[in-house]
Enzyme design. Structure first.
Site, short mmCIF file in Angstrom:
data_model
loop_
_atom_site.label_atom_id
_atom_site.label_comp_id
_atom_site.label_asym_id
_atom_site.label_seq_id
_atom_site.Cartn_x
_atom_site.Cartn_y
_atom_site.Cartn_z
N SER A 46 0.84 -1.19 0.00
CA SER A 46 0.00 0.00 0.00
C SER A 46 0.88 1.24 0.00
CB SER A 46 -0.90 -0.03 1.25
OG SER A 46 -1.71 1.11 1.28
N LYS A 72 -1.21 -0.92 -4.32
CA LYS A 72 -2.42 -0.22 -3.89
C LYS A 72 -2.06 1.24 -3.62
CE LYS A 72 -4.71 -0.86 0.33
NZ LYS A 72 -5.68 -1.61 1.16
N LEU A 73 -2.76 2.16 -4.31
CA LEU A 73 -2.52 3.58 -4.09
C LEU A 73 -3.60 4.15 -3.19
CD1 LEU A 73 -1.77 4.80 -7.74
CD2 LEU A 73 -0.13 4.01 -6.01
N LYS A 74 -3.20 4.86 -2.16
CA LYS A 74 -4.17 5.63 -1.38
C LYS A 74 -4.57 6.85 -2.21
CE LYS A 74 -4.10 3.27 2.53
NZ LYS A 74 -5.31 2.66 3.15
N ASP A 100 -7.36 2.82 -2.72
CA ASP A 100 -8.07 2.80 -1.45
C ASP A 100 -8.36 4.24 -1.07
OD1 ASP A 100 -9.11 2.40 1.06
OD2 ASP A 100 -7.42 1.23 1.82
N ASN A 102 -10.33 5.15 1.62
CA ASN A 102 -10.55 5.29 3.07
C ASN A 102 -11.67 6.29 3.39
OD1 ASN A 102 -7.21 4.60 3.25
ND2 ASN A 102 -8.63 3.49 4.55
N GLU A 125 -11.39 0.76 -2.98
CA GLU A 125 -11.73 0.34 -1.62
C GLU A 125 -12.34 1.48 -0.82
OE1 GLU A 125 -8.53 -1.90 0.04
OE2 GLU A 125 -9.18 -1.54 2.10
N ASP A 150 -14.29 -2.60 3.27
CA ASP A 150 -13.34 -2.99 4.32
C ASP A 150 -13.97 -2.61 5.67
OD1 ASP A 150 -11.15 -3.42 5.93
OD2 ASP A 150 -9.86 -1.92 5.02
N LYS A 174 -10.34 -9.17 7.02
CA LYS A 174 -9.35 -8.93 8.07
C LYS A 174 -9.89 -9.51 9.37
CE LYS A 174 -7.61 -4.58 6.16
NZ LYS A 174 -7.66 -3.11 6.31
MG LIG Z 1 -8.78 -0.28 3.66
#
Ligand SMILES: [Mg+2]
Length: 280
Positions: A46, A72-74, A100, A102, A125, A150, A174
């Site tokens: 990430s 995975k790029l934020k 992602d 968030n 995500e 998530d 998770k």
């Molecule tokens: Mg996440």
């Protein structure tokens, strides 16, 4: 622990400890208990938000050189189309790439997020507010990129609802978020039964191992190419079971229980109370 509402992290810690003790008494690795069929799993990383696109590209290049096979790029408003386009342009259409958010966007951003479709992402995500399955379903109707949930999924029942309303097409599994491995397996099974992919745990039944092997996060330590040390549950001084990335893959631990040992002095530092439990 079904009678205890919430407190998923605490329940996961306790359940994992009991499960670990029980499996050790049988000499059985957690991976075997979960039905693992793989010796190793591909690892992703990430990549956080960077001050400039140039720095982002340097970071991604470094991770790929270390062997990571998925990026995975934020993203957030103001840092989405441009960095994603830059990574695609630089590293090609074949790089497994996902983003992602968030929970950084609202449904009003749907048309903007739809512009990510052209980059062939594996998933986006948690784009919208946590726990708002309805909004995620509305968004999924308008974008082709698969939505991955998530934080919004707390158990297998949530997961079933989300899938039924098409609020997500990928499920991030998770154990700590859903109260432990047993519920995580149910989350996986619900997703799998509905043809929904599992992210993060990446075929977690096969990945099935200690939580650390599921993480895609980079480790602040260890820099040698192709061998990135992940933060293990054991201290550098005592650990012989640390996870090491080899050719972009992490080995599935095969020693009894969760495959790593707690550090007694660290446990003592955080101990408030102690009970001895015996598995019979
Ligand atoms: Mg996440």
């Amino acid at each position: 622990m079904a009678g205890i509402k919430g407190h998923e992290l605490a329940k996961a810690a306790l359940e994992t400890a009991v499960l670990d003790a029980e499996l050790r008494s049988y000499g059985m690795p957690l991976a075997t208990y979960l039905g693992s069929v793989r010796e190793r799993v591909p690892a992703g990383v990430s990549v956080g938000i960077r001050p400039t696109v140039a720095e982002l590209l340097d970071d991604v290049e470094g991770y790929l050189a270390e062997g990571y096979v998925r990026i995975k790029l934020k993203i957030e408003p103001g840092w989405d189309l441009e960095p994603v386009r830059a990574v695609r342009d630089r590293f090609g259409a074949d790089l497994p790439l996902q983003v992602d958010a968030n929970t950084a966007y609202t449904l009003a951003d749907a048309e903007h997020l739809r512009r990510l479709d052209e980059f062939g992402l594996l998933l986006i995500e948690e784009p919208l507010a946590e726990n708002n399955l309805y909004a995620h379903a509305r968004l999924q109707q308008r974008i082709a990129t698969p939505v991955c949930l998530d934080e919004s999924l707390h158990n297998a029942a949530d997961t079933a609802s989300a899938i039924a309303m098409d609020a997500c097409r990928v499920v991030n599994v998770k154990p700590a978020r859903v109260g432990g491995y047993l519920e995580a397996r149910r989350v996986h099974d619900v997703a799998y039964a509905h043809g929904c992919r599992c992210g993060a745990a990446a075929c977690w039944r096969r990945a099935s191992a200690a939580p650390r092997t599921w993480r895609w996060r980079p480790c602040p330590a260890a820099r040698s190419p192709g061998t990135r040390r992940l933060p293990a549950a054991t201290s550098p001084r005592t650990s012989r079971s640390r996870c090491v990335l080899v050719d972009g893959h992490l080995p599935v631990p095969r020693s009894p229980g969760i495959g790593v040992a707690p550090v007694p002095e660290t446990l003592r530092r955080f101990t408030k109370d102690r009970r001895d439990l015996y598995v019979t």
